[in-house]
Enzyme design. Structure first.
Site, PDB file in Angstrom:
ATOM      1  N   LYS A 115       3.480   3.662  -5.099  1.00 24.46           N
ATOM      2  CA  LYS A 115       2.730   2.810  -5.691  1.00 24.46           C
ATOM      3  C   LYS A 115       2.807   1.598  -7.465  1.00 24.46           C
ATOM      4  O   LYS A 115       2.519   2.677  -8.231  1.00 24.46           O
ATOM      5  CB  LYS A 115       0.624   2.575  -5.405  1.00 24.46           C
ATOM      6  CG  LYS A 115       0.633   2.747  -4.044  1.00 24.46           C
ATOM      7  CD  LYS A 115       0.797   1.542  -3.484  1.00 24.46           C
ATOM      8  CE  LYS A 115       0.499   2.111  -1.658  1.00 24.46           C
ATOM      9  NZ  LYS A 115       0.997   1.018  -0.771  1.00 24.46           N
ATOM     10  N   ASP A 119       5.868  -0.304  -4.291  1.00 29.77           N
ATOM     11  CA  ASP A 119       4.447  -1.388  -3.707  1.00 29.77           C
ATOM     12  C   ASP A 119       3.318  -1.928  -4.890  1.00 29.77           C
ATOM     13  O   ASP A 119       2.517  -0.507  -5.206  1.00 29.77           O
ATOM     14  CB  ASP A 119       4.173  -0.495  -2.497  1.00 29.77           C
ATOM     15  CG  ASP A 119       3.854  -1.482  -1.593  1.00 29.77           C
ATOM     16  OD1 ASP A 119       3.330  -2.537  -2.043  1.00 29.77           O
ATOM     17  OD2 ASP A 119       3.037  -1.052  -0.379  1.00 29.77           O
ATOM     18  N   GLU A 176       7.484  -4.221  -3.678  1.00 30.19           N
ATOM     19  CA  GLU A 176       7.246  -5.261  -2.367  1.00 30.19           C
ATOM     20  C   GLU A 176       6.273  -5.143  -2.803  1.00 30.19           C
ATOM     21  O   GLU A 176       4.883  -5.268  -3.486  1.00 30.19           O
ATOM     22  CB  GLU A 176       6.950  -3.978  -1.866  1.00 30.19           C
ATOM     23  CG  GLU A 176       6.215  -3.909  -0.330  1.00 30.19           C
ATOM     24  CD  GLU A 176       5.849  -2.380  -0.078  1.00 30.19           C
ATOM     25  OE1 GLU A 176       6.899  -1.926   0.703  1.00 30.19           O
ATOM     26  OE2 GLU A 176       5.081  -2.048   1.635  1.00 30.19           O
ATOM     27  N   GLU A 180       4.374  -6.860   5.668  1.00 31.58           N
ATOM     28  CA  GLU A 180       3.249  -6.343   6.224  1.00 31.58           C
ATOM     29  C   GLU A 180       2.066  -7.012   6.706  1.00 31.58           C
ATOM     30  O   GLU A 180       1.269  -6.626   7.482  1.00 31.58           O
ATOM     31  CB  GLU A 180       2.672  -4.411   5.645  1.00 31.58           C
ATOM     32  CG  GLU A 180       1.858  -5.368   4.421  1.00 31.58           C
ATOM     33  CD  GLU A 180       1.982  -3.479   3.826  1.00 31.58           C
ATOM     34  OE1 GLU A 180       3.114  -3.625   3.314  1.00 31.58           O
ATOM     35  OE2 GLU A 180       0.951  -3.370   3.264  1.00 31.58           O
ATOM     36  N   ASP A 183       5.341  -5.101  10.569  1.00 33.41           N
ATOM     37  CA  ASP A 183       5.017  -3.596  11.250  1.00 33.41           C
ATOM     38  C   ASP A 183       4.488  -3.911  12.442  1.00 33.41           C
ATOM     39  O   ASP A 183       3.702  -4.873  12.828  1.00 33.41           O
ATOM     40  CB  ASP A 183       3.585  -3.792  10.325  1.00 33.41           C
ATOM     41  CG  ASP A 183       3.042  -2.559  10.607  1.00 33.41           C
ATOM     42  OD1 ASP A 183       3.122  -2.230  12.229  1.00 33.41           O
ATOM     43  OD2 ASP A 183       2.086  -2.008   9.917  1.00 33.41           O
ATOM     44  N   HIS A 201       6.755  -1.653   8.209  1.00 32.98           N
ATOM     45  CA  HIS A 201       5.969  -1.118   7.586  1.00 32.98           C
ATOM     46  C   HIS A 201       4.983   0.013   8.997  1.00 32.98           C
ATOM     47  O   HIS A 201       4.346  -0.583   9.780  1.00 32.98           O
ATOM     48  CB  HIS A 201       5.338  -2.274   7.006  1.00 32.98           C
ATOM     49  CG  HIS A 201       3.722  -1.786   6.649  1.00 32.98           C
ATOM     50  ND1 HIS A 201       2.311  -1.701   7.653  1.00 32.98           N
ATOM     51  CD2 HIS A 201       3.229  -1.048   5.476  1.00 32.98           C
ATOM     52  CE1 HIS A 201       1.624  -1.048   6.575  1.00 32.98           C
ATOM     53  NE2 HIS A 201       1.590  -1.274   5.502  1.00 32.98           N
TER      54      HIS A 201
HETATM   55 MG   LIG Z   1       3.257  -1.939   1.454  1.00 31.18          MG
END
Ligand SMILES: [Mg+2]
Length: 362
Positions: A168, A197, A223, A249, A272, A299
């Site tokens: 992240k 992300d 992301e 996502e 996703d 995802h």
């Molecule tokens: Mg993500």
């Protein structure tokens, strides 16, 4: 060929073994699992599911219980395309996303599981079958970890067999993100696939600045740099930032993905299966990406998605998600030197621990 006889819905609140944090959703202590079991007139069953990061589960389950049976019971279970359109258009006015498309996704997954089980084929073979082994990465939800803890988590993931890792970003100061990505790159070495992300944290200008600052660390992708509603912004970030962009996502339909792809706003479409409209929509998104000469990643819901990417010649990495649903699945995903193997059991091959889940019924 058999008609749908019954739909059975479950709602479970599953505590996370550790609290997870990202830049937008804050602290996550539990996730909600909504299951949809379809039984046909001959007694064959298929199972689908969707999930939330802690809220809206009752709304999704209510749609599965109150709306969907009326639309689909008595209809041909194998006719996944016809049923998808019945439900999409039947619930369209209050739908086009949100809890409705999560419920539709769970239903559609169950129907494809049922179809594959009746055909005695693993789902990836029914969908075409490209390559049973799919490159897989560990999706760390680790924004609040210290650098030491981040590297320790990374070592644990390497020991589990992962050969690609996502971390992240989106800390309050860009300098902190840069220091963390630098530490990860040094730890993993050149050439090791590393993604970052941002969970929609930044404005477009902030994201461009961040992408340029992260450019030296050779990210496979950056992301969700900004909100999913800003397609032109994504295209600007991709063009001016110089780092490939993954997003999807928070897109909820084939048409959402078409708008992104046609605008040159995404390098790695990332649907996703539990929120884009199920297997039916995911496969169309994957084929759309293929036609645009783009890879497709995924995802969440790795236990289902491994089948879908195993049927796609343009598949990129499968995300192995950190929610820990594996605790309630009989034979969780198998990793072999960074590659996930699609199960060869009929259907998607997921057998839930229904007794264990029953204790968590919501
Ligand atoms: Mg993500």
């Amino acid at each position: 060929m058999a008609q749908i006889a019954a739909i059975e819905t479950g709602l479970y609140r599953i505590p996370l073994s550790v609290t997870l944090t990202d830049s937008t959703h804050g602290e996550m202590t539990a996730f909600e699992l909504i299951t949809c079991k379809v039984r046909d007139a001959e007694g064959a069953e298929g199972t689908g599911y969707t999930y939330t990061v802690g809220r809206n589960g009752h709304a999704v389950a209510d749609i599965c219980r109150r709306e969907i049976p009326d639309l689909v019971v008595g209809h041909e279970a194998d006719a996944t395309e016809a049923i998808w359109h019945r439900v999409w258009w039947g619930l369209h006015y209050g739908g086009r996303g949100g809890p409705v498309v999560l419920a539709l996704s769970a239903l559609d997954i169950a129907l494809w599981d049922l179809k594959a089980r009746r055909a005695k084929l693993p789902l990836f073979r029914l969908l075409g079958g490209f390559d049973i082994s799919v490159p897989c990465y560990a999706g760390g939800i680790d924004l609040d970890l210290s650098v030491d803890a981040l590297l320790k988590q990374t070592d644990d993931n390497l020991a589990k067999g992962f050969r690609a890792i996502k971390m992240k970003v989106g800390r309050p100061a860009l300098s902190a993100d840069v220091a963390r990505v630098r530490a990860m790159r040094q730890h993993l070495g050149d050439g090791f696939p590393l993604m970052a992300d941002a969970n929609m944290k930044w404005t477009v200008e902030e994201a461009i600045r961040a992408a340029r600052a992260l450019l030296p660390f050779d990210l496979t992708w950056l992301e969700e740099p900004t909100i999913p509603d800003d397609i032109a912004g994504h295209a600007r970030i991709l063009g001016a930032g110089g780092v490939p962009i993954a997003a999807g996502e928070n897109l909820r339909s084939l048409w959402d993905f078409k708008n992104y792809i046609a605008a040159g706003a995404v390098s790695y479409p990332e649907p996703d299966v539990t929120n884009c409209g199920g297997v039916t929509a995911f496969m169309k998104i994957a084929r759309l990406a293929e036609a645009f000469n783009l890879p497709v990643t995924s995802h969440g819901a790795h236990d289902i998605t491994v089948h879908l990417l195993a049927a796609c010649p343009n598949r990129s990495f499968l995300e192995a998600h950190g929610f820990g649903l594996d605790r309630y699945i009989a034979d969780p995903l198998v990793l072999d030197d960074g590659m996930a193997l699609a199960p060869t059991r009929p259907g998607h091959g997921i057998a839930f621990d229904w007794k264990g889940l029953a204790k968590l019924a919501g």
